[in-house]
Design an enzyme around this catalytic site. Structure first.
Site, PDB file in Angstrom:
ATOM      1  N   TYR A   1      26.555  37.386  43.006  1.00 21.83           N
ATOM      2  CA  TYR A   1      25.876  38.693  42.554  1.00 21.83           C
ATOM      3  C   TYR A   1      24.420  38.079  41.966  1.00 21.83           C
ATOM      4  O   TYR A   1      23.908  38.276  41.086  1.00 21.83           O
ATOM      5  CB  TYR A   1      26.640  39.382  41.315  1.00 21.83           C
ATOM      6  CG  TYR A   1      27.813  40.104  41.932  1.00 21.83           C
ATOM      7  CD1 TYR A   1      27.539  41.340  42.363  1.00 21.83           C
ATOM      8  CD2 TYR A   1      29.188  39.622  42.040  1.00 21.83           C
ATOM      9  CE1 TYR A   1      28.574  41.993  43.010  1.00 21.83           C
ATOM     10  CE2 TYR A   1      30.096  40.065  42.432  1.00 21.83           C
ATOM     11  CZ  TYR A   1      29.834  41.367  42.919  1.00 21.83           C
ATOM     12  OH  TYR A   1      31.056  42.114  43.671  1.00 21.83           O
TER      13      TYR A   1
ATOM     14  N   TYR B   1      38.121  47.274  39.493  1.00 21.04           N
ATOM     15  CA  TYR B   1      37.527  46.010  40.462  1.00 21.04           C
ATOM     16  C   TYR B   1      38.573  45.472  41.426  1.00 21.04           C
ATOM     17  O   TYR B   1      39.596  45.067  40.904  1.00 21.04           O
ATOM     18  CB  TYR B   1      36.891  45.118  39.657  1.00 21.04           C
ATOM     19  CG  TYR B   1      36.293  43.864  40.525  1.00 21.04           C
ATOM     20  CD1 TYR B   1      35.070  44.061  41.112  1.00 21.04           C
ATOM     21  CD2 TYR B   1      36.917  42.845  40.791  1.00 21.04           C
ATOM     22  CE1 TYR B   1      34.459  43.233  42.297  1.00 21.04           C
ATOM     23  CE2 TYR B   1      36.348  41.797  41.588  1.00 21.04           C
ATOM     24  CZ  TYR B   1      35.129  42.019  42.343  1.00 21.04           C
ATOM     25  OH  TYR B   1      34.916  41.241  43.372  1.00 21.04           O
TER      26      TYR B   1
ATOM     27  N   ASP C   1      47.336  45.652  41.713  1.00 19.92           N
ATOM     28  CA  ASP C   1      46.384  44.445  42.117  1.00 19.92           C
ATOM     29  C   ASP C   1      46.568  43.668  40.645  1.00 19.92           C
ATOM     30  O   ASP C   1      45.779  43.932  39.878  1.00 19.92           O
ATOM     31  CB  ASP C   1      44.874  45.015  41.976  1.00 19.92           C
ATOM     32  CG  ASP C   1      43.854  44.037  42.409  1.00 19.92           C
ATOM     33  OD1 ASP C   1      44.120  42.899  42.182  1.00 19.92           O
ATOM     34  OD2 ASP C   1      42.784  44.212  42.715  1.00 19.92           O
TER      35      ASP C   1
ATOM     36  N   LYS D   1      43.886  34.546  42.213  1.00 22.67           N
ATOM     37  CA  LYS D   1      43.031  33.849  41.087  1.00 22.67           C
ATOM     38  C   LYS D   1      44.034  32.631  40.435  1.00 22.67           C
ATOM     39  O   LYS D   1      44.144  31.544  40.949  1.00 22.67           O
ATOM     40  CB  LYS D   1      42.782  34.802  40.067  1.00 22.67           C
ATOM     41  CG  LYS D   1      41.527  35.739  40.483  1.00 22.67           C
ATOM     42  CD  LYS D   1      40.806  36.203  39.664  1.00 22.67           C
ATOM     43  CE  LYS D   1      39.440  36.625  39.830  1.00 22.67           C
ATOM     44  NZ  LYS D   1      39.271  38.061  40.268  1.00 22.67           N
TER      45      LYS D   1
END
Ligand SMILES: *Cc1c(COP(=O)(O)O)cnc(C)c1O
Length: 446
Positions: free
Chosen positions: A29, A157, A258, A287
């Site tokens: 980003y 997200y 998620d 992750k």
């Protein structure tokens, strides 16, 4: 080339390194037009990152939820070294191996009962794509090919690929940029904040109305259970999740959880769904799955869904990444699971939870602090105004801590192995940097 022979680029000065980085290398980003300098890290050990000038920073980010056991852990390093000696990679089409099979079995055993089929993917976003595709293929196989839409909660997200992006928060996920290409899904308000908030009449009305109106076209509800991460660092109640899961059943809609950020203990339960005793139809993990060493992820589903997909038109699930079930990643994921058990993740996370509350809650009285919230090993300080990232990062580094705020959110999710002493240094350094920052912006405003 011997191990120690160096390319000329390896003996750059830090200034040259930073200049080349700014010239050629994109960061997450980030702008490529005059980007702020990135901090060169040369090594990481335990809970500390070492910068090229020798500065050590206490890491509050665990490399974005991943490095739960700290850096350079000998058990993880050994697992990778041994696996490299056997094979780093081999294709997964028509071939299998112990690291993958062992890992699949362990994931099935530790996740909510009923999730029995494991698809290994190479990153979290891909695991989400796989989950969405599973849901669509499932309904296709059931003769309900019109069920192709998703419903989700705002502030979510789920990753940066197109399918995942389409279910990220429509405002902070920048849907307007890609309006013409993103699939259009259904959004409902995010559940009210508060892990302990009791369910109130009307809390589920919006979801129920959506499901009532659109169940013929909705394949699944996708959400981050209990903790919304990059979309706002918000915590909501297990009661809401439980009620939402029941509505999904009632209206013939699958539930995709998620757990890429929350999985493996971070929220205080092994999986955030466990807080609500909910078994989703599809669960995404990523992750922390490899203890912060390699990119890897998994999507789990039920036998019913997997079987139905396999008996559908395609006779198989239509996905197969090149690096599927990479043995090196599977081996280190197994080693990371060993450590979760050996280190008693629950005791580690509960200890961090107490310490984070003790360290951060007093900050509520500071005038620039809007909210402080702590769940599991996650501590969030929400400030009154969005921070200038470049400037505050300098102040945080000057305090010897690595924390990467976004907007009004200054937060930590430390490695589980962080000692109480280091956690105190981390939190105090972070709060001192915030005080310096707000003093400067306040003075500058006059
Ligand atoms: C980070 C994250 C993803 C995306 O994972 P990547 O490995 O970055 O692709 C998806 N969902 C959640 C909840 C995440 O936190």
């Amino acid at each position: 080339m011997g191990r120690h022979s160096k390319h000329y680029l390896d003996i750059m000065t830090p200034e040259q390194l930073i200049a080349l980085d700014q010239q050629h290398v994109w960061h997450p980003y980030a702008s490529m037009d005059n980007p702020p300098p990135a901090y060169p890290v040369v090594s990481a050990h335990g809970v500390r990152l070492t910068l090229v000038d020798g500065t050590q920073l206490i890491d509050g980010m665990a490399s974005w939820w991943c490095a739960v056991h700290g850096y350079n852990h000998p058990h993880l390093n050994d697992a990778m070294t041994q696996q490299i000696a056997d094979m780093s990679h081999v294709m997964f089409g028509g071939i299998t191996h112990t690291p993958a099979v062992t890992l699949a079995k362990r994931l099935v055993d530790m996740t909510p009962a009923g999730l029995e089929k494991v698809f290994f993917a190479d990153s979290g976003s891909v695991a989400v794509e796989v989950a969405i595709k599973m849901a669509l293929q499932y309904w296709h196989s059931k003769g309900q090919a019109n069920k192709q839409k998703l419903v989700t909660i705002r502030n979510g997200y789920h990753g940066d690929t197109f399918g995942a992006m389409a279910v990220c928060d429509p405002v902070n996920g920048m849907h307007s940029l890609f309006a013409g290409v993103l699939p259009q899904h259904h959004f409902i308000s995010a559940p009210a904040m508060g892990f302990d908030r009791p369910l109130e009449a009307g809390d589920l009305d919006e979801l129920e109305h959506k499901l009532q109106q659109h169940q013929d076209e909705i394949a699944a509800l996708i959400l981050e259970p209990i903790v919304q991460g990059a979309g706002g660092m918000r915590f909501y109640s297990p009661a809401w999740l439980k009620a939402a899961a029941e509505l999904c059943k009632q209206y013939n809609v699958l539930l995709i959880a998620d757990e890429i950020a929350t999985g493996f203990g971070r929220s205080g339960a092994l999986f955030a769904c466990d807080h609500a005793n909910v078994r989703p139809d599809i669960m995404c993990l990523g992750k922390a799955i490899t203890g912060g060493t390699m990119s890897f992820a998994a999507t789990l589903t039920t036998t019913e869904i997997a079987t139905s997909i396999s008996r559908g038109e395609a006779s198989c699930f239509m996905h197969g990444p090149t690096f599927m079930a990479n043995p090196l990643a599977c081996a280190v994921a197994n080693a990371s699971l060993d450590l979760l058990e050996q280190n008693d993740w629950k005791a580690q996370v509960d200890g961090l939870n107490q310490a984070l509350k003790q360290q951060l809650e007093p900050a509520l009285k500071l005038e620039y602090v809007e909210d402080v919230r702590v769940l599991g090993a996650i501590g969030v300080v929400q400030v009154t105004d969005p921070v200038d990232l470049g400037r505050i990062q300098e102040m945080l580094v000057a305090e010897g801590v690595w924390v990467r705020p976004f907007g009004k959110l200054v937060y930590v999710m430390p490695p589980y192995v962080m000692s109480p002493q280091d956690l105190a240094l981390l939190c105090q350094g972070m709060l001192r940097a915030l005080t310096t920052y707000f003093k400067e912006t306040h003075d500058g405003a006059h």
